[in-house]
Design an enzyme around this catalytic site. Structure first.
Site, PDB file in Angstrom:
ATOM      1  N   GLU A   1       0.894  -1.315   0.133  1.00 41.75           N
ATOM      2  CA  GLU A   1       0.133  -0.392   0.052  1.00 41.75           C
ATOM      3  C   GLU A   1       0.553   1.311   0.112  1.00 41.75           C
ATOM      4  OE1 GLU A   1      -3.507   0.860   0.234  1.00 41.75           O
ATOM      5  OE2 GLU A   1      -2.448   2.902  -0.137  1.00 41.75           O
TER       6      GLU A   1
ATOM      7  N   ASP B   1      -6.415  -4.261  -5.668  1.00 47.65           N
ATOM      8  CA  ASP B   1      -7.207  -3.340  -5.259  1.00 47.65           C
ATOM      9  C   ASP B   1      -7.971  -1.897  -5.430  1.00 47.65           C
ATOM     10  OD1 ASP B   1      -9.274  -3.017  -3.491  1.00 47.65           O
ATOM     11  OD2 ASP B   1      -8.976  -3.807  -1.598  1.00 47.65           O
TER      12      ASP B   1
HETATM   13  N1  SPM Z   1     -10.885  -2.565   0.113  1.00 47.33           N
HETATM   14  C1  SPM Z   1     -11.950  -1.866  -0.775  1.00 47.33           C
HETATM   15  C2  SPM Z   1     -11.060  -0.580  -1.887  1.00 47.33           C
HETATM   16  C3  SPM Z   1     -11.979   0.059  -2.912  1.00 47.33           C
HETATM   17  N2  SPM Z   1     -11.609  -0.390  -3.936  1.00 47.33           N
HETATM   18  C4  SPM Z   1     -12.254   0.047  -5.340  1.00 47.33           C
HETATM   19  C5  SPM Z   1     -13.037   1.341  -5.471  1.00 47.33           C
HETATM   20  C6  SPM Z   1     -13.548   2.427  -6.415  1.00 47.33           C
HETATM   21  C7  SPM Z   1     -14.761   2.949  -6.680  1.00 47.33           C
HETATM   22  N3  SPM Z   1     -14.788   3.829  -7.324  1.00 47.33           N
HETATM   23  C8  SPM Z   1     -16.027   2.818  -8.125  1.00 47.33           C
HETATM   24  C9  SPM Z   1     -16.177   3.287  -9.543  1.00 47.33           C
HETATM   25  C10 SPM Z   1     -16.442   3.058 -11.014  1.00 47.33           C
HETATM   26  N4  SPM Z   1     -16.713   3.298 -12.185  1.00 47.33           N
END
Ligand code: SPM
Length: 290
Positions: free
Chosen positions: A112, A161
Site C-alpha cells: 500500500e 485493489d
Molecule cells: N478495499 C476497498 C477498496 C475499494 N477499491 C475500489 C473502489 C472503486 C470505487 N469507485 C468505483 C467507480 C466505478 N467507476
C-alpha cells in the site's frame, strides 16, 4: 469540503458526470490530507462506517462484503493451490481479511502506498482491518509496481485493489503495470484487478482487457452489485498464465459448510459462476478470444 453539505456526503466526480451517490452523515470521524490523497472516514446513518479517498467511496460497512469477497475469492478459488498472495492497494484491509480465510495460503503481502490508509483503518474501521492481525500478513508501504519488480516469479495470486484511474491509481490500469504483474506471478499464477463499472467505464474496460489478452492466454471479466459504488456495480478483471484456467468454473468449489465457516456474506460458488454472465452490450465489446 464540497462533498459534505447539510449533513450529507455526496460523491461528486467528473468520472460519473451528472450523477452522485449521497449518504446521510451522523458523524465525521476523521478527515486528513496525506501526501497522496484526501482521506475521509464518517459514520453514516444507514451504511455504517464509510471510507472515502479523494471524495470517492471505497467501502461502507453495509455493502463492503460484495467487493472484498469477490476480489479475493474469484481468483483464489480459480487457482488449485494458492500459497503466496500479493494484494496491491487495499490499505483498508478488507481484501486481506478475505484472503486470510483460505487455510492453504501461507503468505499474504499487502503493498500500500499510503501508510495513513492502513493506520486509520486500524483505528476506525475494525470490520475491515481485522485481517491485519493474521500472522501470515506482511505490510509493505511501497509502490506496488516497484515491489513487483523486486519480487519476480513469487506469487500464485496478485490482487490489485485500486481506487479509480485518476491520481495515485492511474498507472494500475496501464499495460506496463500488467507486464509487471505477469513477471511477478509464478507459473500458473492468476490475477484479479478492480475492473470499474460496465455502465460508466466500458471503453476503459475494453482497453484493459485488450492489453491483458496480448499478455495472458486467459482473460475474463466478472461483476457484482455494490450499492454505494456509482451505478451500483463494480467489475473484476481476471487473467491467468495457465491456458487451462476456466474462471467461470471454480477449481476449488466451496461447500455450504465452508461458506458458513468462512463467514461469507456475498460470495459462494454459484455467485462465482454467475458473475461471469455479462449483459449483451458488455459481451459485444469484450468478446473473449480465448
Ligand atoms: N478495499 C476497498 C477498496 C475499494 N477499491 C475500489 C473502489 C472503486 C470505487 N469507485 C468505483 C467507480 C466505478 N467507476
Amino acid at each position: 469540503m464540497d462533498a459534505l453539505k447539510k449533513g450529507w456526503f455526496s460523491e461528486l466526480h467528473n468520472l460519473w458526470p451528472g450523477q452522485s451517490m449521497s449518504l446521510e452523515v451522523e458523524e465525521v470521524l476523521h478527515a486528513e490530507k496525506t501526501q497522496f490523497q484526501d482521506i475521509l472516514i464518517f459514520q453514516s446513518k444507514t451504511y455504517g462506517r464509510v471510507l472515502a479517498l479523494d471524495g470517492v467511496i471505497q467501502c461502507t460497512d453495509r455493502d463492503e462484503c460484495s467487493y472484498q469477497e469477490m476480489m479475493a475469492h474469484l481468483p483464489l478459488c480459480s487457482h488449485p493451490n494458492p500459497s503466496k498472495v500479493l494484494v496491491v492497494g487495499g490499505g483498508d484491509g478488507g481484501v486481506v481479511r478475505e484472503v486470510a480465510k483460505h487455510s492453504c495460503v501461507e503468505e499474504i503481502h499487502l503493498c500500500e502506498i499510503d501508510q495513513r490508509v492502513v493506520e486509520l483503518s486500524k483505528q476506525y474501521l475494525p470490520q475491515l482491518s481485522c485481517g491485519f492481525s493474521d500472522s501470515r500478513v506482511a505490510v509493505h508501504y511501497q509502490d506496488g509496481a516497484e515491489f513487483m519488480t523486486q519480487h519476480p516469479s513469487q506469487f500464485d495470486v496478485i490482487i490489485t485493489d485500486s481506487s479509480d484511474p485518476i491520481g495515485p491509481a492511474e498507472c494500475l490500469f496501464e499495460q506496463p503495470y500488467y507486464e509487471k504483474m505477469k513477471k511477478a506471478l509464478r507459473p500458473g499464477g492468476v490475477l484479479c484487478a478492480q475492473g470499474e463499472c460496465i455502465w460508466l467505464d466500458l471503453e476503459l474496460i475494453q482497453r484493459v482487457a485488450q492489453h491483458s489478452r496480448a499478455m495472458f492466454p486467459v482473460v475474463r471479466f466478472a461483476f457484482s452489485s455494490v450499492p454505494t459504488y456509482p451505478c451500483g456495480t463494480i467489475g473484476y478483471l481476471l487473467a491467468s498464465t495457465n491456458e487451462a484456467t476456466v474462471f467461470e468454473s471454480p477449481v476449488r468449489v466451496l461447500s455450504e459448510s465452508q461458506v458458513e465457516l468462512m463467514n461469507l456474506n456475498f460470495y459462494n460458488s454459484d455467485i462465482h459462476r454467475a458473475s461471469f454472465a455479462l449483459p449483451q452490450f458488455v459481451k459485444k465489446v469484450l468478446q473473449p478470444t480465448s
